[in-house]
Scaffold this motif. Structure first.
Motif, short mmCIF file in Angstrom:
data_model
loop_
_atom_site.label_atom_id
_atom_site.label_comp_id
_atom_site.label_asym_id
_atom_site.label_seq_id
_atom_site.Cartn_x
_atom_site.Cartn_y
_atom_site.Cartn_z
N LYS A 40 -6.41 -2.64 -9.40
CA LYS A 40 -7.33 -1.94 -8.49
C LYS A 40 -8.66 -1.59 -9.16
CE LYS A 40 -5.66 2.77 -9.15
NZ LYS A 40 -4.92 3.91 -8.63
N TYR A 65 -1.05 -3.13 -10.44
CA TYR A 65 -2.17 -2.92 -9.52
C TYR A 65 -2.54 -1.45 -9.39
CZ TYR A 65 -5.34 -3.57 -5.65
OH TYR A 65 -6.46 -3.58 -4.87
N ASN A 66 -1.51 -0.61 -9.23
CA ASN A 66 -1.77 0.82 -8.97
C ASN A 66 -1.49 1.75 -10.14
OD1 ASN A 66 -2.57 0.97 -6.09
ND2 ASN A 66 -0.59 -0.03 -5.77
N SER A 68 1.44 2.81 -11.22
CA SER A 68 2.49 3.77 -10.88
C SER A 68 3.72 3.46 -11.74
CB SER A 68 2.90 3.60 -9.42
OG SER A 68 1.78 3.64 -8.58
N GLU A 81 2.92 -5.48 -6.87
CA GLU A 81 2.08 -4.93 -7.94
C GLU A 81 1.56 -6.04 -8.87
OE1 GLU A 81 1.06 -1.84 -9.09
OE2 GLU A 81 1.69 -0.94 -7.22
#
Ligand code: ZN
Length: 209
Positions: A40, A65-66, A68, A81
């Motif tokens: 991201k 991607y995030n 987390s 992800e």
């Protein structure tokens, strides 16, 4: 006996503040590194920074991607992800990444089963903690350095102490005879194919060879 090899790796970029400063230090010493990017964070604004890293011979890798915790995720979520980040990496580099570093180094069986990349951990100095001074980051990094080591640092926003530490880390390691490599170069030098699942499956590397 061959000279010792070491790989510098940087997590949580790209950004337009710290990542360019890290690249400045690498460029000054004519060394390369590997950047584990958060999908991201790969935007039109940061793309020139990634292109600069590539032009210097640095390697790009996948850091989700995030960002987390992925160890509690279901397979579908895990694959999303990875794939979203791969799409962005491929759009800039023209090919997918060979390496993946799990956010917070949190892994699960589901992750090992559904992610094709070679998993990377690394030897860190807790450089995401603002209380850890540049001097201490240098000390901890140099203390752990060895042939085949993957050094784990962060080019996250505001992480100026790591930029400061990096200069001395490189000077000191060079003085000890180390050669700097991207992860692909390090694995090649150690005769390990990161894409060979028979060797790399269910492993997460901090030292290669
Ligand atoms: Zn991270």
């Amino acid at each position: 006996m061959n000279d010792p090899i070491i790989a510098l790796t940087f997590d949580d970029g790209p950004n337009v503040t710290i990542t360019p400063l890290v690249l400045d230090v690498l460029e000054k010493h004519d060394v390369t590194g590997t950047f584990f990017l958060i999908g991201k964070n790969m935007t039109p604004e940061t793309e020139p920074v990634i292109r600069r890293a590539l032009s210097m011979g640095c390697e790009i890798a996948n850091h989700s991607y995030n960002h987390s915790y992925m160890d509690s995720m279901q397979t579908v979520e895990i694959m999303k992800e990875i794939a979203l980040t791969e799409d962005r990496i491929r759009s800039v580099t023209g090919h997918g990444a060979a390496f993946f570093r799990p956010p917070y180094l949190a892994v699960s069986d589901e992750m090992y089963e559904s992610i094709d990349h070679c998993f990377i951990a690394g030897l860190g100095c807790e450089d995401w903690e603002i209380e850890v001074t540049a001097k201490e980051r240098i000390r901890r990094t140099l203390e752990q350095a060895c042939d085949g080591a993957i050094i784990l640092l962060h080019d996250m926003e505001d992480n100026y102490p790591t930029v400061e530490a990096l200069d001395e880390i490189i000077v000191s390691l060079k003085g000890q005879g180390y050669h700097f490599a991207t992860l692909s170069q390090l694995f090649k030098a150690k005769h390990i194919d990161p894409g060979d699942h028979a060797i790399t499956r269910n492993k997460i590397y901090s030292v290669v060879g």
